[in-house]
Design an enzyme around this catalytic site. Structure first.
Site, mmCIF file in Angstrom:
data_model
loop_
_atom_site.group_PDB
_atom_site.id
_atom_site.type_symbol
_atom_site.label_atom_id
_atom_site.label_comp_id
_atom_site.label_asym_id
_atom_site.label_seq_id
_atom_site.Cartn_x
_atom_site.Cartn_y
_atom_site.Cartn_z
ATOM 1 N N CYS A 28 15.074 44.946 -1.811
ATOM 2 C CA CYS A 28 15.341 44.357 -0.500
ATOM 3 C C CYS A 28 14.193 43.426 -0.117
ATOM 4 O O CYS A 28 13.031 43.819 -0.153
ATOM 5 C CB CYS A 28 15.488 45.450 0.553
ATOM 6 S SG CYS A 28 16.810 46.617 0.231
ATOM 7 N N GLN A 60 23.301 61.255 -16.210
ATOM 8 C CA GLN A 60 23.019 60.201 -17.195
ATOM 9 C C GLN A 60 22.561 60.750 -18.542
ATOM 10 O O GLN A 60 22.458 59.988 -19.512
ATOM 11 C CB GLN A 60 21.952 59.250 -16.647
ATOM 12 C CG GLN A 60 22.426 58.344 -15.523
ATOM 13 C CD GLN A 60 23.430 57.294 -15.975
ATOM 14 O OE1 GLN A 60 23.537 56.967 -17.151
ATOM 15 N NE2 GLN A 60 24.184 56.750 -15.025
ATOM 16 N N THR A 118 29.187 63.431 -8.551
ATOM 17 C CA THR A 118 28.889 63.344 -7.117
ATOM 18 C C THR A 118 29.275 64.626 -6.402
ATOM 19 O O THR A 118 28.518 65.151 -5.583
ATOM 20 C CB THR A 118 29.629 62.141 -6.499
ATOM 21 O OG1 THR A 118 29.034 60.932 -6.973
ATOM 22 C CG2 THR A 118 29.548 62.173 -4.979
#
Length: 403
Positions: free
Chosen positions: A345, A196, A87
């Site tokens: 969502c 990843q 990050t």
């Protein structure tokens, strides 16, 4: 009236096996890595900025790890900087590219990790005159190369393209070579979040022109709290953190020596066993796909699951909509199986997966991400599938789950 609670079938037992299938979130520390780290937590505890013997020993460990990373990337050691996380590395690239390289436009996608999406949005909202565009994706999360090229053709200033190598939720991979070619053709900077895929795929920054990429040790059997950023010498930054002169003035703060030593060892081991581990993990993934397809009706897989288009350690499974699937993660956990997942969502007030929403996944279907490691076995896959079948079966076994 009989008020006795229903009895659980004796043959139905949870928690008889512990199975960890959330390796995209973090991996266990390899024993060889732990052995490499321990001396720098005990006798070799010096500050690498100190000039005495204790400091020199610590400094040597840091530089050994830097050489390992540089060798893996086919880069110069002067282009590798250690950070506290992937990050931080991604924040550093995006924010320093705007501050130091004159970037006025960022091209990204809506399925990036939040540290990329939020960093880009913070910049867009900061009145620095930076435009953020999002490239189109197909239903598997693959980048539309024609759309990316059209965005680059209409470039009116310095541009940073920031696209992740493999999506952390659905496993779909980016064709680094083709993106790099487009960025080179249209003179754009190219950043890829490779958190990843470091340790799982080979990289050669001499053959594939990438200006910036990032890694995090805990994704490839190393410790948490340490990562790195690769910065091509053609795109020099000023310090992201101010203070001391650590990391050649690029990142102030005393280095996490044991963590850095662990990162180096973890990458060394991952590189040595890369093909062997890939074959094993890929076989487990294919085995689980075959078993799920045979044993459970109504499931399908999210993202590209082809050998060339997917991260072999990630499998995203879409379950048929029913009340049981909504509690699937909890039931898996109760049975000793660790996995992760979510849903798109379904309303403005419900916060779901931004990745699934971006590729228009059905919000009524629960998605479970299983992610594999070199330590997993077929027996663990069999057990996991048996749990899924029991939870989803329309029988009295449901009472056993809540007993």
């Amino acid at each position: 009236m009989n008020t006795a609670r229903p009895k659980t079938a004796k043959s139905f037992t949870f928690a008889c096996m512990k199975v960890y299938l959330d390796n995209a979130a973090t991996t266990p520390v390899d024993k060889q890595v732990l052995d490499e780290m321990l001396p720098y937590l005990t006798e070799h505890f010096g500050n690498p900025s100190s000039i005495h013997g204790y400091g020199r020993k610590a400094k040597a460990a840091v530089e050994k790890a830097r050489k390992t990373v540089a060798r893996y990337l086919n880069a110069s050691t002067s282009e590798v900087f250690f950070t506290g996380s992937g990050t931080e590395a991604n924040n550093m690239v995006i924010k320093c590219a705007v501050r130091d390289l004159g970037v006025k436009r960022i091209i990204s996608s809506r399925i990036e990790h939040h540290c990329v999406l939020y960093s880009a949005q913070v910049i867009a909202n900061s009145n620095q005159g930076v435009l953020v565009d999002y490239v189109k994706l197909d239903k598997q999360g693959r980048v539309d190369l024609n759309d990316l090229e059209s965005l680059l053709i209409n470039n009116s200033g310095k541009t940073l393209v920031s696209l992740m190598h493999a999506n952390n939720e659905i496993g779909t991979m980016l064709n680094l070579g083709k993106i790099a070619e487009l960025c080179t053709r249209y003179e754009a900077y190219f950043h890829s979040d490779t958190v990843q895929t470091i340790g799982y795929f080979p990289f050669d920054v001499q053959k594939t022109k990438i200006h910036f990429l990032s890694g995090s040790a805990h994704k490839f059997y190393g410790p948490k709290g340490v990562g790195f950023v690769y910065i091509n010498t053609e795109a020099p930054f000023k310090p992201f953190l101010d203070g001391g002169s650590q990391e050649r003035n690029m990142r102030a703060g005393t280095e996490n020596v044991s963590g850095i030593a662990g990162l180096g060892k973890a990458l060394e081991v991952a590189t040595e066993l890369m093909q062997e581990n890939k074959e094993k993990i890929q076989e487990l993934k294919k085995y689980m796909i075959a078993c799920l397809s045979k044993e459970i009706d109504g499931i399908f897989f999210i993202g590209d699951i082809s050998d060339e288009g997917s991260n072999y350690k990630v499998l995203s499974v879409s379950l048929p909509p029913d009340e049981k699937s909504e509690l699937m993660l909890m039931n898996l956990d109760m049975a000793g199986v660790a996995a992760s997942g979510g849903s798109a969502c379904s309303s403005g007030s419900e916060k779901g997966s931004h990745v699934l929403e971006a590729i228009n996944a059905d919000p009524k279907r629960k998605v479970i991400r299983f992610s594999f490691s070199k330590y997993n076995t077929k027996q663990e896959i069999d057990y996991t599938i048996s749990v899924l079948k029991k939870v989803m079966a329309p029988s009295s076994l449901k009472s056993a789950i809540t007993e």
